[in-house]
Design an enzyme around this catalytic site. Structure first.
Site, PDB file in Angstrom:
ATOM      1  N   ARG A  22       0.506  -1.403  -0.063  1.00  0.00           N
ATOM      2  CA  ARG A  22       0.076   0.088  -0.253  1.00  0.00           C
ATOM      3  C   ARG A  22       0.865   1.217  -0.123  1.00  0.00           C
ATOM      4  NH1 ARG A  22      -2.808  -4.049   1.636  1.00  0.00           N
ATOM      5  NH2 ARG A  22      -0.907  -4.470   2.815  1.00  0.00           N
ATOM      6  N   THR A  23       1.758   1.319   0.841  1.00  0.00           N
ATOM      7  CA  THR A  23       2.586   2.699   1.140  1.00  0.00           C
ATOM      8  C   THR A  23       3.139   3.155  -0.137  1.00  0.00           C
ATOM      9  OG1 THR A  23       2.656   1.971   3.336  1.00  0.00           O
ATOM     10  CG2 THR A  23       3.973   3.835   2.699  1.00  0.00           C
ATOM     11  N   LYS A  29      26.470  -4.159  -1.451  1.00  0.00           N
ATOM     12  CA  LYS A  29      27.964  -4.115  -1.425  1.00  0.00           C
ATOM     13  C   LYS A  29      28.285  -3.487  -0.117  1.00  0.00           C
ATOM     14  CE  LYS A  29      27.196  -3.265  -6.266  1.00  0.00           C
ATOM     15  NZ  LYS A  29      27.540  -1.835  -7.308  1.00  0.00           N
ATOM     16  N   ARG A  51      11.200   3.652   3.618  1.00  0.00           N
ATOM     17  CA  ARG A  51      10.679   2.598   4.683  1.00  0.00           C
ATOM     18  C   ARG A  51      12.126   1.876   5.106  1.00  0.00           C
ATOM     19  NH1 ARG A  51       5.703  -1.248   4.628  1.00  0.00           N
ATOM     20  NH2 ARG A  51       4.616   0.517   5.140  1.00  0.00           N
ATOM     21  N   HIS A  75       4.548   5.658  11.736  1.00  0.00           N
ATOM     22  CA  HIS A  75       4.161   5.613  10.278  1.00  0.00           C
ATOM     23  C   HIS A  75       3.366   6.662  10.013  1.00  0.00           C
ATOM     24  CE1 HIS A  75       3.224   4.132   6.494  1.00  0.00           C
ATOM     25  NE2 HIS A  75       2.991   2.768   6.713  1.00  0.00           N
TER      26      HIS A  75
HETATM   27  N1   CP Z   1      -0.421  -0.184   5.905  1.00  0.00           N
HETATM   28  C1   CP Z   1       0.906  -0.340   5.373  1.00  0.00           C
HETATM   29  O1   CP Z   1       1.953   0.204   5.635  1.00  0.00           O
HETATM   30  O2   CP Z   1       1.116  -1.370   4.250  1.00  0.00           O
HETATM   31  P1   CP Z   1       2.108  -1.738   3.467  1.00  0.00           P
HETATM   32  O3   CP Z   1       2.954  -2.486   4.469  1.00  0.00           O
HETATM   33  O4   CP Z   1       1.677  -2.672   2.499  1.00  0.00           O
HETATM   34  O5   CP Z   1       2.679  -0.520   2.913  1.00  0.00           O
END
Ligand code: CP
Length: 304
Positions: free
Chosen positions: A53-54, A82, A103, A131
């Site tokens: 999603r993100t 590396k 991320r 998040h």
């Molecule tokens: N909600 C969320 O962060 O989903 P993903 O891990 O798929 O990005």
């Protein structure tokens, strides 16, 4: 420089501004209107951990606004294997793009990245930390569904220890005046730092181990996955996997206008029979990531 690292970066008023801007983006997010707001801009999405999603909603958001996207999903094909450091990776990528979505499995990685970046960093999840962009889309969903962001009973359910979405959401909901219940298995309770914050702000409802204790008085049931990947010991994970299961029987015991949210992915904590109930909002919630991230991108990259 407008980094998005934590929900603490936003006042309540700034959150409302993001949500208002996101509302104006919905038709573009759906592809029913077009925009060139970020034409000529480049977004880097660098994901050291899995995501559906993100990453895809950030990429969709950028594409819908006429911009371009570069990046990677997993480090296998990058110079990270590396031995390149996060600092050097950020130095490079920030030279290629106008903003970086990061991320990373390590808590604090996004904050660290700001020290080496010449462009805004957006935290797309840092380990068990925060998040914040998920929280903004969660708040957008709550406001859309309930018409307000205050005076709500919200029950956060599941892995409250490692679940970064609930950490950010608890902090953000405290800015608006709500009652927050914490439902988790033993050993996966909300960190003391967050609980203390809720108590200081007068937002703490109750902490318990069973859904029975909150379901009758919950406006928003926010369910989360047990974060298998963060358990140091797989045996400990097995002890709590599947401990909660939201099914139609449980839902029928909540208020009629209760809504069910989940940041997704779900594993077994919400049964598929719930998906067709009017209370289920988690797929709308996932879509809301697009307009909210469009609003954020336009704000950090100098658009409207
Ligand atoms: N909600 C969320 O962060 O989903 P993903 O891990 O798929 O990005």
């Amino acid at each position: 420089m407008k980094h998005v690292i934590s929900v603490h970066d936003f006042t309540a008023e700034q959150i409302v501004t993001v949500l208002d801007n996101a509302e104006n983006m919905v038709e573009i997010a759906k592809g029913k209107a077009t925009s060139d707001l970020l034409r000529g801009k480049v977004l880097a999405c660098i994901f050291f951990e899995p995501s559906t999603r993100t990453r895809l909603s950030f990429e969709t958001a950028m594409n819908r606004l006429g911009g371009g996207v570069v990046g990677f999903a997993g480090t296998e094909a990058t110079s990270v294997v590396k031995g390149e450091t996060l600092a050097d990776t950020i130095r490079m990528v920030s030279g290629y793009a106008d903003a970086v979505v990061l991320r990373h499995p390590r808590e604090g990685a996004a904050k660290l990245a700001t020290e080496f970046s010449g462009v805004p960093i957006l935290n797309a999840g840092d380990g068990a930390g925060q998040h914040p962009t998920q929280t903004l889309l969660d708040l957008f969903t709550i406001r859309t569904e309930k018409g307000r962001l205050e005076n709500l009973n919200i029950s956060l359910v599941g892995d409250l220890r490692y679940g970064r979405t609930v950490h950010s959401l608890a902090y953000a909901l405290s800015k608006f005046g709500n009652t927050i219940n914490l439902v988790s298995p033993e050993g996966l309770e909300m960190p003391n730092e967050v609980v203390g914050y809720l108590k200081d702000k007068g937002m703490f409802g109750k902490a318990c181990h069973t859904l029975d204790e909150v379901i009758g008085d919950t406006d928003i049931l926010y369910v989360t996955r047990i974060q298998k990947e963060r358990f140091p010991d797989p045996v400990e994970y097995k002890k709590v996997a599947g401990i909660y299961r939201v099914d139609p029987k449980l839902v029928s015991r909540g208020p009629d206008d209760m809504i069910i949210m989940h940041p997704l992915p779900r594993v077994q904590e919400i049964s598929p029979e719930v998906d067709t109930l009017p209370q289920a909002r988690y797929f709308n919630q996932a879509f809301n990531g697009v307009p909210v991230r469009m609003a954020l991108l336009s704000m950090v990259m100098g658009g409207n």
